[in-house]
Write a protein that holds these residues in place. Structure first.
Motif, short mmCIF file in Angstrom:
data_model
loop_
_atom_site.label_atom_id
_atom_site.label_comp_id
_atom_site.label_asym_id
_atom_site.label_seq_id
_atom_site.Cartn_x
_atom_site.Cartn_y
_atom_site.Cartn_z
N ASP A 19 0.83 -1.21 0.00
CA ASP A 19 0.00 0.00 0.00
C ASP A 19 0.86 1.25 0.00
O ASP A 19 0.62 2.20 -0.76
N ASP A 20 1.88 1.26 0.85
CA ASP A 20 2.73 2.45 0.97
C ASP A 20 3.47 2.75 -0.34
O ASP A 20 3.65 3.92 -0.71
N ILE A 21 3.88 1.71 -1.04
CA ILE A 21 4.57 1.90 -2.32
C ILE A 21 3.61 2.48 -3.35
O ILE A 21 3.91 3.46 -4.04
N ILE A 22 2.42 1.89 -3.46
CA ILE A 22 1.47 2.34 -4.47
C ILE A 22 0.89 3.70 -4.14
O ILE A 22 0.62 4.52 -5.02
N TYR A 23 0.74 3.99 -2.84
CA TYR A 23 0.24 5.30 -2.43
C TYR A 23 1.31 6.39 -2.54
O TYR A 23 1.02 7.57 -2.39
N GLY A 29 12.73 4.61 -7.08
CA GLY A 29 14.15 4.87 -6.94
C GLY A 29 14.61 4.94 -5.50
O GLY A 29 15.82 4.92 -5.22
N ALA A 30 13.65 5.00 -4.55
CA ALA A 30 14.02 5.11 -3.13
C ALA A 30 14.58 3.78 -2.62
O ALA A 30 14.13 2.70 -2.99
N ARG A 64 18.93 -5.76 -4.78
CA ARG A 64 20.20 -5.75 -5.50
C ARG A 64 21.34 -6.11 -4.56
O ARG A 64 21.39 -5.62 -3.43
N PRO A 65 22.27 -6.93 -5.04
CA PRO A 65 23.43 -7.32 -4.22
C PRO A 65 24.19 -6.09 -3.71
O PRO A 65 24.48 -5.17 -4.48
N ARG A 66 24.43 -6.06 -2.42
CA ARG A 66 25.20 -5.01 -1.73
C ARG A 66 24.51 -3.63 -1.74
O ARG A 66 25.04 -2.68 -1.21
N ARG A 67 23.33 -3.54 -2.35
CA ARG A 67 22.61 -2.27 -2.36
C ARG A 67 21.29 -2.35 -1.60
O ARG A 67 20.66 -1.34 -1.33
N GLY A 68 20.86 -3.57 -1.31
CA GLY A 68 19.60 -3.73 -0.60
C GLY A 68 18.40 -3.61 -1.50
O GLY A 68 18.49 -3.79 -2.72
N ALA A 69 17.25 -3.26 -0.90
CA ALA A 69 16.00 -3.19 -1.65
C ALA A 69 15.70 -1.76 -2.07
O ALA A 69 15.86 -0.82 -1.30
N ILE A 70 15.26 -1.61 -3.32
CA ILE A 70 14.87 -0.30 -3.82
C ILE A 70 13.50 -0.40 -4.50
O ILE A 70 13.04 -1.49 -4.86
#
Length: 223
Positions: A19-23, A29-30, A64-70
């Motif tokens: 919900d938070d992503i779609i809202y 890019g965050a 993403r490896p070594r970058r975490g979730a975006i």
């Protein structure tokens, strides 16, 4: 059927984060900071990481490896195209289901339809969606075409966050249930063409209602 509150914590968190992503709480890019997510959703890192994996499978998050979730950039045109393809896949599933459905599969389809009615009467959009999801999967299975079932299920999973949220458009649950009722009648009557036409229209409308829903968010963004 298990209620939302009874689901594993990771799934509950995935729905809130969805919900938070779609809202637009988290912008495309965050980067999603695990500690921040733990604080926001009141959970430890383990269910947070499990929730992120669930959303990654749906395409809402990239890990993403070594970058975490975006949060990936979502192209509205791509979403429209996905709904168009989903409409064609569901229509094909419905046409084959009207021809091939077994007696026990008809009973299961009607049971899920009745379950949708129960949640509609309770004005429970979350559990209505879960019953609705199983209703559509039952139609896929009744097509008895393994490759088609696989493709329909995969795309349904990609679109599921958007199909879920479109139920929040004013009076959409009532219309959805009415459309389901016509679909069940057509399948049980063995009317292949009518089932195909009804399911195609049903999914096209879902895409349109999601667009309506997103327009209301853009007009009144969350603070």
């Amino acid at each position: 059927m298990t209620s939302i509150a009874e689901l594993p914590l990771s799934i509950q968190i995935s729905k809130k984060l969805e919900d938070d992503i779609i809202y637009g709480v988290y912008s495309p890019g965050a980067k999603l900071d695990e500690q921040e997510l733990c604080e926001r959703y009141g959970a430890s890192r383990t269910p947070i990481r499990e929730a992120l994996k669930l959303l990654a499978a749906e395409g809402l998050v990239e890990i993403r490896p070594r970058r975490g979730a975006i949060i990936p950039t979502i192209n509205p045109l791509t979403l429209c195209e996905m709904f168009e393809v989903m409409a064609e896949l569901e229509a094909m599933c419905g046409r084959l289901a009207a021809r091939r459905i077994l007696p026990e599969e008809k009973q299961e389809l009607m049971r899920l339809h009745d379950l949708c009615r129960d949640y509609l009467n309770q004005n429970d959009s979350e559990n209505y969606y879960e019953a609705n999801r199983l209703f559509h999967f039952a139609i896929y299975q009744a097509s008895h075409n393994a490759f088609l079932i696989e493709q329909a299920c995969n795309l349904h999973k990609r679109l599921h966050p958007y199909r879920r949220l479109q139920l929040r458009v004013n009076n959409r649950m009532n219309h959805s249930f009415s459309e389901h009722n016509d679909i069940v009648e057509a399948i049980c009557a063995g009317d292949e063409q009518r089932t195909e036409d009804l399911l195609k229209a049903h999914v096209v409308i879902q895409g349109q209602k999601f667009t309506d829903f997103m327009s209301t968010i853009e007009s009144h963004p969350l603070q």
